[in-house]
Design a protein around this motif. Sequence first.
Motif, PDB file in Angstrom:
ATOM      1  N   ALA A 143      57.022  -0.934  67.620  1.00 44.89           N
ATOM      2  CA  ALA A 143      55.777  -1.678  67.848  1.00 44.89           C
ATOM      3  C   ALA A 143      55.933  -3.139  67.423  1.00 44.89           C
ATOM      4  CB  ALA A 143      54.625  -1.026  67.101  1.00 44.89           C
ATOM      5  N   GLU A 144      56.668  -3.369  66.329  1.00 47.22           N
ATOM      6  CA  GLU A 144      56.896  -4.734  65.868  1.00 47.22           C
ATOM      7  C   GLU A 144      57.753  -5.515  66.870  1.00 47.22           C
ATOM      8  OE1 GLU A 144      56.871  -4.162  61.025  1.00 47.22           O
ATOM      9  OE2 GLU A 144      58.687  -3.657  62.142  1.00 47.22           O
ATOM     10  N   PHE A 145      58.796  -4.875  67.358  1.00 50.39           N
ATOM     11  CA  PHE A 145      59.667  -5.547  68.322  1.00 50.39           C
ATOM     12  C   PHE A 145      58.895  -5.875  69.593  1.00 50.39           C
ATOM     13  CE2 PHE A 145      63.473  -6.759  70.459  1.00 50.39           C
ATOM     14  CZ  PHE A 145      64.426  -6.926  69.477  1.00 50.39           C
ATOM     15  N   ARG A 146      58.066  -4.933  70.016  1.00 47.70           N
ATOM     16  CA  ARG A 146      57.258  -5.160  71.214  1.00 47.70           C
ATOM     17  C   ARG A 146      56.304  -6.329  71.011  1.00 47.70           C
ATOM     18  NH1 ARG A 146      54.782  -0.746  71.194  1.00 47.70           N
ATOM     19  NH2 ARG A 146      56.372   0.409  72.354  1.00 47.70           N
ATOM     20  N   ARG A 147      55.684  -6.377  69.838  1.00 42.68           N
ATOM     21  CA  ARG A 147      54.732  -7.445  69.560  1.00 42.68           C
ATOM     22  C   ARG A 147      55.404  -8.820  69.587  1.00 42.68           C
ATOM     23  NH1 ARG A 147      49.918  -9.811  70.027  1.00 42.68           N
ATOM     24  NH2 ARG A 147      49.431 -11.132  68.243  1.00 42.68           N
ATOM     25  N   VAL A 148      56.568  -8.952  68.960  1.00 43.04           N
ATOM     26  CA  VAL A 148      57.291 -10.218  68.993  1.00 43.04           C
ATOM     27  C   VAL A 148      57.605 -10.609  70.434  1.00 43.04           C
ATOM     28  CG1 VAL A 148      59.420 -11.404  68.353  1.00 43.04           C
ATOM     29  CG2 VAL A 148      58.274  -9.932  66.692  1.00 43.04           C
ATOM     30  N   THR A 149      58.056  -9.648  71.217  1.00 37.62           N
ATOM     31  CA  THR A 149      58.404  -9.923  72.611  1.00 37.62           C
ATOM     32  C   THR A 149      57.181 -10.346  73.410  1.00 37.62           C
ATOM     33  OG1 THR A 149      60.190  -8.296  72.478  1.00 37.62           O
ATOM     34  CG2 THR A 149      59.484  -8.972  74.682  1.00 37.62           C
ATOM     35  N   GLU A 150      56.058  -9.689  73.167  1.00 37.02           N
ATOM     36  CA  GLU A 150      54.838 -10.023  73.900  1.00 37.02           C
ATOM     37  C   GLU A 150      54.343 -11.428  73.589  1.00 37.02           C
ATOM     38  OE1 GLU A 150      52.970  -5.503  74.389  1.00 37.02           O
ATOM     39  OE2 GLU A 150      52.304  -6.816  72.751  1.00 37.02           O
ATOM     40  N   VAL A 151      54.469 -11.848  72.338  1.00 35.74           N
ATOM     41  CA  VAL A 151      54.012 -13.182  71.964  1.00 35.74           C
ATOM     42  C   VAL A 151      55.059 -14.237  72.311  1.00 35.74           C
ATOM     43  CG1 VAL A 151      53.347 -14.686  70.044  1.00 35.74           C
ATOM     44  CG2 VAL A 151      52.527 -12.319  70.125  1.00 35.74           C
ATOM     45  N   ALA A 152      56.285 -14.046  71.815  1.00 40.40           N
ATOM     46  CA  ALA A 152      57.302 -15.093  71.871  1.00 40.40           C
ATOM     47  C   ALA A 152      57.985 -15.205  73.218  1.00 40.40           C
ATOM     48  CB  ALA A 152      58.358 -14.850  70.783  1.00 40.40           C
ATOM     49  N   TYR A 153      57.933 -14.162  74.048  1.00 42.36           N
ATOM     50  CA  TYR A 153      58.481 -14.263  75.406  1.00 42.36           C
ATOM     51  C   TYR A 153      57.385 -14.172  76.466  1.00 42.36           C
ATOM     52  CZ  TYR A 153      60.614 -12.986  79.836  1.00 42.36           C
ATOM     53  OH  TYR A 153      60.941 -12.931  81.164  1.00 42.36           O
ATOM     54  N   LEU A 154      56.647 -13.067  76.492  1.00 38.69           N
ATOM     55  CA  LEU A 154      55.638 -12.916  77.535  1.00 38.69           C
ATOM     56  C   LEU A 154      54.526 -13.954  77.408  1.00 38.69           C
ATOM     57  CD1 LEU A 154      55.353  -9.036  77.884  1.00 38.69           C
ATOM     58  CD2 LEU A 154      56.536 -10.667  79.370  1.00 38.69           C
ATOM     59  N   GLY A 155      54.264 -14.432  76.193  1.00 41.16           N
ATOM     60  CA  GLY A 155      53.302 -15.515  76.041  1.00 41.16           C
ATOM     61  C   GLY A 155      53.715 -16.747  76.842  1.00 41.16           C
ATOM     62  N   PHE A 156      55.019 -17.026  76.891  1.00 41.22           N
ATOM     63  CA  PHE A 156      55.532 -18.131  77.701  1.00 41.22           C
ATOM     64  C   PHE A 156      55.369 -17.821  79.189  1.00 41.22           C
ATOM     65  CE2 PHE A 156      57.006 -19.554  73.773  1.00 41.22           C
ATOM     66  CZ  PHE A 156      57.763 -20.709  73.844  1.00 41.22           C
ATOM     67  N   VAL A 157      55.632 -16.579  79.556  1.00 35.93           N
ATOM     68  CA  VAL A 157      55.495 -16.180  80.959  1.00 35.93           C
ATOM     69  C   VAL A 157      54.044 -16.338  81.410  1.00 35.93           C
ATOM     70  CG1 VAL A 157      55.669 -14.238  82.575  1.00 35.93           C
ATOM     71  CG2 VAL A 157      57.462 -14.616  80.857  1.00 35.93           C
ATOM     72  N   TYR A 158      53.123 -15.839  80.593  1.00 41.10           N
ATOM     73  CA  TYR A 158      51.703 -15.919  80.965  1.00 41.10           C
ATOM     74  C   TYR A 158      51.221 -17.369  81.016  1.00 41.10           C
ATOM     75  CZ  TYR A 158      51.860 -10.936  79.713  1.00 41.10           C
ATOM     76  OH  TYR A 158      52.175  -9.608  79.624  1.00 41.10           O
ATOM     77  N   GLY A 159      51.656 -18.179  80.058  1.00 42.16           N
ATOM     78  CA  GLY A 159      51.273 -19.584  80.065  1.00 42.16           C
ATOM     79  C   GLY A 159      51.830 -20.309  81.278  1.00 42.16           C
TER      80      GLY A 159
END
Length: 338
Positions: A105-121
């Motif tokens: 869950a921690e790894f997923r959260r980092v990926t969602e913020v630090a990578y997918l956050g860039f994708v969504y932005g």
Amino acid sequence: MPGRTARTVVITGASGGIGRATARRLAARGDRLVLLARGETGLAAAADEVTRAGGTALPIAVDVADAGAVEAAAARAEGELGPIDVWINNAFTSVFAPFTRIGPAEFRRVTEVAYLGFVYGTRAALDRMLPRDRGTIVQVGSALAYRGIPLQTAYCGAKHAIQGFTEALRCELLHEHSRVRVTMVQMPALNTPQFGWVRSRLPHRAQPVPPIFQPEVAARAIEYASDHPRRREYWVGGSTVATLLANAVAPGLLDRYLARTGYASQQTGQPHDPEYPGNLWKPADQDVDHGAHGAFDRRAHRRTAQLWASQHHGLLALGGAAALAGAAAALGRGRRRG
């Protein structure tokens, strides 16, 4: 700032660190700034600084891991401040720990913020920029986008992913002959609050790997990239250049070097509570404003000559060519005399 047209700029992760320093710098030139972050206290303080510096601030509390929330923030930004000229993706979170001590869950959260956050932005920006055929997206990267280091598997994975995503997107924009630009700024170790914020299971407090630079160095690089986005990326700091070149020439040797030094170089001598939750799930600046700087002011450099070099490749190339031509001419004269 005289002679410049004010822009509408979105900055994610704007409440602290690089984002906060960048907001201050762009506010001084009169830009209209949309400040996105989770921590409402940090956001309010950032907005106040922007206003006092001469810019316009629109703070919006948003988790960049929520694609719908990012899209809604972009719509609100354009509704209140006008068309978005520049979108700066910067927000992240992380976990300092060996990979085997990071939960799924921690790894997923980092990926969602630090990578997918860039994708969504990036998607929210492109949905608005492409129809107008103008705009700039700046991805805040790291030397770790090219070179992974121990204890930061989640962060390094995200930065590598951003690098690949951005390269692929750039090719698509070129194929479409779009005038929307995307550039990436690869950062060195910086004195930001993140090292006190992130979740860490290390026995001692986390620190950036020296040499350490102040976040204002990063802010200057981001400002320049936003003004000159035709360059595909910028490298900031001599340590970034050295790391990337060493990794290109001798990655196996660098593996062994980091295996020996990477644990100690990322920790201070001060003990750390491994149960401290960090800002993985909740913002660290929800109730307290931490500003742009971390705890390493006395060790951090305020400038780097390499930043100028990164921004002026053309001048350096001309200078190098002139020097070579001069050397060749001198050699020719010497031979004729002989």
